[in-house]
Design an enzyme around this catalytic site. Structure first.
Site, mmCIF file in Angstrom:
data_model
loop_
_atom_site.group_PDB
_atom_site.id
_atom_site.type_symbol
_atom_site.label_atom_id
_atom_site.label_comp_id
_atom_site.label_asym_id
_atom_site.label_seq_id
_atom_site.Cartn_x
_atom_site.Cartn_y
_atom_site.Cartn_z
ATOM 1 N N ARG A 295 0.833 -1.210 0.000
ATOM 2 C CA ARG A 295 0.000 0.000 0.000
ATOM 3 C C ARG A 295 0.862 1.253 0.000
ATOM 4 N NH1 ARG A 295 -4.949 1.035 -0.646
ATOM 5 N NH2 ARG A 295 -5.389 -1.183 -0.664
ATOM 6 N N HIS B 268 2.264 1.521 -3.522
ATOM 7 C CA HIS B 268 1.165 1.916 -4.395
ATOM 8 C C HIS B 268 0.841 3.398 -4.233
ATOM 9 C CE1 HIS B 268 -3.235 2.429 -5.171
ATOM 10 N NE2 HIS B 268 -2.924 1.761 -6.258
#
Length: 199
Positions: A35, A38
């Site tokens: 995450r 990302h």
């Protein structure tokens, strides 16, 4: 947490995983790494983050048990959309020897007390101030950004022995700090032994 993943996010994760193999990582470590990478489109975070799976497990449990989430700035709060947060930056003041961000940490601690999750993505002085308090945090996500004090404050966090997520370099910021918290927030809660027995 029930969350509908947009097709663009699915495709983004597919492309990221084609370039970065995270399959060997334990579940929560993988969730945080992916995450954060990302959120920043920066594969370098995979080697820059400092994570411990047991620490993440305890932070995950505290988060899902309802522990308060404290953030240093409203930009971090804006990235955490599925959980109420405490941010006292608007109430804070600066004076010689204390930055506004550090004062906001003092105010937040007076409000929430021990056991909170702290998410610091902007000011190294906020992280430095937290380390002076007897905050006994469930987890500190310490990812402040900058060329002055960021590396040093994150090294001090790791040296403190507090349960922490950090990184080694100068980079960080509100987006990646909130992403690390969201990784724990979105990760499923394992069923309790009692619920397994009755199912």
């Amino acid at each position: 947490m029930n969350r509908v993943v947009h097709p663009i996010e699915e495709e983004s994760y597919r492309r990221m995983r084609a370039r970065l193999d995270t399959s060997h990582l334990p579940p929560l470590t993988r969730a945080v790494v992916e995450r954060v990478v990302h959120s920043a489109a920066d594969l370098g975070y995979a080697g820059d983050l400092v994570l411990d799976e047991r620490t993440l497990e305890r932070g995950h449990a505290a988060l899902h048990a309802g522990a308060p989430v404290v953030v240093d700035v409203e930009m971090v709060a804006a990235g955490i959309t599925r959980r109420e947060t405490v941010c006292r930056i608007r109430d804070a003041r600066s004076w010689p020897g204390l930055t506004r961000s550090a004062h906001a940490v003092r105010l937040a601690y007076e409000q929430v007390g021990p056991g909170a999750l702290w998410v610091i993505g902007n000011a190294p002085t906020a992280l430095e101030e937290l380390l002076t308090l007897d905050a006994r945090p469930a987890l500190v996500i310490g990812l402040p950004v900058g060329f002055v004090g960021a590396v040093e404050s994150k090294a001090a966090l790791r040296a403190s022995g507090l349960p922490a997520v950090s990184n080694v370099s100068e980079k960080g910021g509100s987006a990646v700090a909130s992403a690390a918290l969201n990784a724990l927030l979105y990760h499923p809660v394992p069923p309790s032994p009692s619920s397994e027995e009755t199912s």
